[in-house]
Design a protein around this motif. Structure first.
Motif, PDB file in Angstrom:
ATOM      1  N   HIS A  70      44.741  30.356  46.608  1.00  0.00           N
ATOM      2  CA  HIS A  70      45.313  30.918  45.302  1.00  0.00           C
ATOM      3  C   HIS A  70      46.898  30.861  45.335  1.00  0.00           C
ATOM      4  CE1 HIS A  70      41.780  32.480  43.424  1.00  0.00           C
ATOM      5  NE2 HIS A  70      41.477  33.109  44.491  1.00  0.00           N
ATOM      6  N   GLY A  71      47.425  30.198  46.552  1.00  0.00           N
ATOM      7  CA  GLY A  71      48.986  30.407  46.459  1.00  0.00           C
ATOM      8  C   GLY A  71      49.720  31.396  46.750  1.00  0.00           C
ATOM      9  N   PHE A  72      49.009  32.604  47.130  1.00  0.00           N
ATOM     10  CA  PHE A  72      49.504  33.991  47.288  1.00  0.00           C
ATOM     11  C   PHE A  72      50.457  33.889  48.628  1.00  0.00           C
ATOM     12  CE2 PHE A  72      49.737  37.859  49.828  1.00  0.00           C
ATOM     13  CZ  PHE A  72      49.862  38.676  48.654  1.00  0.00           C
ATOM     14  N   ARG A  73      51.734  34.293  48.203  1.00  0.00           N
ATOM     15  CA  ARG A  73      52.779  34.433  48.958  1.00  0.00           C
ATOM     16  C   ARG A  73      53.694  35.820  48.551  1.00  0.00           C
ATOM     17  NH1 ARG A  73      53.488  29.040  47.540  1.00  0.00           N
ATOM     18  NH2 ARG A  73      54.911  29.664  46.258  1.00  0.00           N
ATOM     19  N   LEU A  74      53.922  36.669  49.437  1.00  0.00           N
ATOM     20  CA  LEU A  74      54.663  37.874  49.102  1.00  0.00           C
ATOM     21  C   LEU A  74      55.794  37.945  50.137  1.00  0.00           C
ATOM     22  CD1 LEU A  74      54.350  40.168  47.051  1.00  0.00           C
ATOM     23  CD2 LEU A  74      53.136  41.584  49.196  1.00  0.00           C
ATOM     24  N   GLU A 161      41.834  46.461  38.410  1.00  0.00           N
ATOM     25  CA  GLU A 161      41.176  45.743  39.525  1.00  0.00           C
ATOM     26  C   GLU A 161      41.890  45.263  40.544  1.00  0.00           C
ATOM     27  OE1 GLU A 161      37.387  42.985  40.207  1.00  0.00           O
ATOM     28  OE2 GLU A 161      38.933  42.435  38.868  1.00  0.00           O
ATOM     29  N   PHE A 162      42.852  44.362  40.039  1.00  0.00           N
ATOM     30  CA  PHE A 162      43.940  44.043  41.027  1.00  0.00           C
ATOM     31  C   PHE A 162      44.845  44.953  41.702  1.00  0.00           C
ATOM     32  CE2 PHE A 162      48.475  43.007  40.943  1.00  0.00           C
ATOM     33  CZ  PHE A 162      48.674  42.402  41.994  1.00  0.00           C
ATOM     34  N   THR A 163      45.402  45.988  41.372  1.00  0.00           N
ATOM     35  CA  THR A 163      46.301  46.849  41.662  1.00  0.00           C
ATOM     36  C   THR A 163      45.418  47.742  42.792  1.00  0.00           C
ATOM     37  OG1 THR A 163      46.014  48.525  39.801  1.00  0.00           O
ATOM     38  CG2 THR A 163      47.892  46.969  39.924  1.00  0.00           C
ATOM     39  N   ARG A 164      44.149  48.024  42.580  1.00  0.00           N
ATOM     40  CA  ARG A 164      43.561  48.902  43.405  1.00  0.00           C
ATOM     41  C   ARG A 164      43.089  48.211  44.573  1.00  0.00           C
ATOM     42  NH1 ARG A 164      42.003  54.096  41.507  1.00  0.00           N
ATOM     43  NH2 ARG A 164      40.328  54.337  42.799  1.00  0.00           N
ATOM     44  N   ALA A 165      42.915  46.897  44.182  1.00  0.00           N
ATOM     45  CA  ALA A 165      42.352  45.908  45.438  1.00  0.00           C
ATOM     46  C   ALA A 165      43.578  45.567  46.369  1.00  0.00           C
ATOM     47  CB  ALA A 165      41.893  44.742  44.748  1.00  0.00           C
ATOM     48  N   ALA A 166      44.664  45.519  46.077  1.00  0.00           N
ATOM     49  CA  ALA A 166      45.757  45.264  46.634  1.00  0.00           C
ATOM     50  C   ALA A 166      46.124  46.488  47.335  1.00  0.00           C
ATOM     51  CB  ALA A 166      47.071  45.297  45.703  1.00  0.00           C
ATOM     52  N   VAL A 185      40.181  38.757  44.851  1.00  0.00           N
ATOM     53  CA  VAL A 185      40.716  39.595  43.463  1.00  0.00           C
ATOM     54  C   VAL A 185      42.323  39.524  43.526  1.00  0.00           C
ATOM     55  CG1 VAL A 185      41.061  42.013  42.250  1.00  0.00           C
ATOM     56  CG2 VAL A 185      38.892  41.030  43.441  1.00  0.00           C
ATOM     57  N   VAL A 186      42.985  39.707  44.666  1.00  0.00           N
ATOM     58  CA  VAL A 186      44.383  39.821  44.613  1.00  0.00           C
ATOM     59  C   VAL A 186      44.819  38.558  44.560  1.00  0.00           C
ATOM     60  CG1 VAL A 186      46.433  40.261  46.232  1.00  0.00           C
ATOM     61  CG2 VAL A 186      44.365  41.917  46.258  1.00  0.00           C
ATOM     62  N   GLY A 187      44.301  37.318  45.100  1.00  0.00           N
ATOM     63  CA  GLY A 187      44.716  36.194  45.048  1.00  0.00           C
ATOM     64  C   GLY A 187      44.481  35.505  43.628  1.00  0.00           C
ATOM     65  N   ARG A 188      43.197  35.993  43.098  1.00  0.00           N
ATOM     66  CA  ARG A 188      43.072  35.480  41.742  1.00  0.00           C
ATOM     67  C   ARG A 188      44.329  35.802  40.703  1.00  0.00           C
ATOM     68  NH1 ARG A 188      38.209  36.719  41.344  1.00  0.00           N
ATOM     69  NH2 ARG A 188      38.625  38.726  40.205  1.00  0.00           N
ATOM     70  N   LEU A 221      57.300  41.813  40.368  1.00  0.00           N
ATOM     71  CA  LEU A 221      56.054  42.149  39.367  1.00  0.00           C
ATOM     72  C   LEU A 221      54.881  42.711  40.194  1.00  0.00           C
ATOM     73  CD1 LEU A 221      55.884  38.972  37.105  1.00  0.00           C
ATOM     74  CD2 LEU A 221      56.318  41.072  36.401  1.00  0.00           C
ATOM     75  N   PHE A 222      54.783  42.016  41.347  1.00  0.00           N
ATOM     76  CA  PHE A 222      53.655  42.586  42.353  1.00  0.00           C
ATOM     77  C   PHE A 222      53.953  43.921  42.374  1.00  0.00           C
ATOM     78  CE2 PHE A 222      51.667  43.613  46.179  1.00  0.00           C
ATOM     79  CZ  PHE A 222      50.536  42.893  46.156  1.00  0.00           C
TER      80      PHE A 222
END
Length: 387
Positions: A70-74, A161-166, A185-188, A221-222
């Protein structure tokens, strides 16, 4: 203890600084006293924020591949950025959440809460139970944040759903199958944030105009979505639950003898939205006589610091306005103190003021359940009915 620290009674003695292993055998120095927690937070040279968002359960290759797809980078965000970009990013975010802008939301927020409380009251009058988390607190901070900061267009349930998954992926003890689910979930949603970071207005546009790269914009944003609204919805639920068991406080609010602001501060002290936070030693040092080698992870026990007898007269009692009540560290301290503190306070004050009559004669049918988590309580429900 690390993952359910909020359950620890203050009567149980703890050393000021003590080594505690986590579920994978990594040792952390837990700091328990108010003065020492504040000392660490106020000294970014000796104790850096770099590990604040490190996953408590190491993320294995299978879950990392899902995130990568999903291209996740933090990169360093507001919470774990100890570098030179932090002051400017913080300044831009703080401008979006300026106290004047926050205060301007009170009339609108009061109308929204009053309408919700009216519906909940009608349901209770009809003999039906209501869920104060789902029907009042869960999405309210997200709606407020969206008025102050441009956010991607997404249904509230998707964002939640995203925030609780993170929060679970990075701060909880989780097994591999669950990590894969959470990574998806987080990646999407991270992909949604990445697209929005390129075209969004408001805060996002300001960060771009200041020359910050897309990853830094996504990181801001995250963290805003995770810390800026999820923690507040949790705090609202925790505070409402606490108030259902303190009828004398509710009576005082209704009579005007107890100030709503004092209720909020006492709630932050006893039910902080973040119960622990992390720092890492930048060099060999010591804390209260305990050696702290460079690279040591420190877990700052914010919840216990708020119940330090050296600071507050009655540590376990919910007594709005008592001496020391406002000296809590629920929002941290120092250069990384929460930029959304005033927003959280405003939301809580409006909710307390509007729900005090509603809570006067309810009984709790289902108290919140809390999963194991290092820093966040994550209540799932608060179901009440008329007595």
């Amino acid at each position: 203890m690390l993952f359910r620290s909020w359950q620890e009674p203050v009567e149980r003695p703890w050393p000021d600084v003590v080594a505690v292993p986590d579920h994978v055998g990594v040792a952390h120095l837990v700091v328990t006293r108010h003065a020492l927690v504040r000392q660490v937070l106020a000294d970014p040279e000796a104790f850096r924020p770099d590990n604040a968002l490190d996953a408590m359960t190491p993320i294995p290759v299978g879950a990392l591949r899902i995130l990568a797809r999903h291209g996740f980078r933090l990169p360093a965000t507001l919470a774990n950025n100890g570098g030179p970009s932090h002051p400017e990013i913080r300044g831009i975010v703080a401008g979006a959440l300026h106290p004047h802008r926050v205060a301007a939301q009170r009339p609108w927020l009061t109308t929204v809460v009053r309408e919700r409380v009216g519906r909940l009251g009608a349901a209770l009058d009809a003999g039906a139970p209501v869920d104060l988390y789902a029907d009042l607190a869960a999405d309210l901070p997200l709606l407020v944040l969206a008025r102050l900061v441009d956010l991607p267009e997404a249904p509230a349930e998707v964002v939640k759903e995203f925030t609780r998954a993170a929060l679970e992926l990075f701060w909880a003890p989780v097994d591999l199958p669950r990590q894969r689910v959470l990574a998806e979930v987080v990646g999407r949603f991270h992909a949604v944030l990445r697209e929005f970071a390129e075209i969004g207005g408001g805060l996002v546009a300001e960060l771009r105009a200041a020359g910050h790269p897309p990853d830094a914009v996504i990181g801001a944003l995250f963290f805003l979505l995770v810390a800026g609204q999820e923690t507040t919805s949790q705090f609202l639920t925790l505070l409402l639950h606490r108030l259902t068991g303190t009828p004398e406080v509710l009576a005082g609010v209704r009579a005007g003898t107890v100030q709503v602001e004092d209720v909020v501060e006492e709630g932050l002290r006893l039910e902080p939205p973040i119960v622990t936070w992390r720092r890492v030693a930048a060099r060999d040092t010591e804390l209260a006589g305990t050696p702290v080698p460079a690279g040591t992870s420190l877990v700052l026990w914010l919840a216990r610091a708020g119940r330090d007898p050296a600071v507050v007269a009655a540590p376990e009692a919910f007594l709005p306005g008592q001496r020391g009540s406002r000296r809590h560290l629920a929002f941290g301290a120092g250069a990384h103190r929460c930029v959304g503190a005033q927003l959280s306070r405003l939301e809580a004050a409006v909710v307390v003021a509007e729900t005090a009559p509603l809570l006067a004669d309810v009984t709790v049918l289902r108290a919140p359940w809390y999963p194991d988590n290092l820093s966040f309580r994550m209540p799932d429900a608060l179901v009440v009915a008329r007595r």
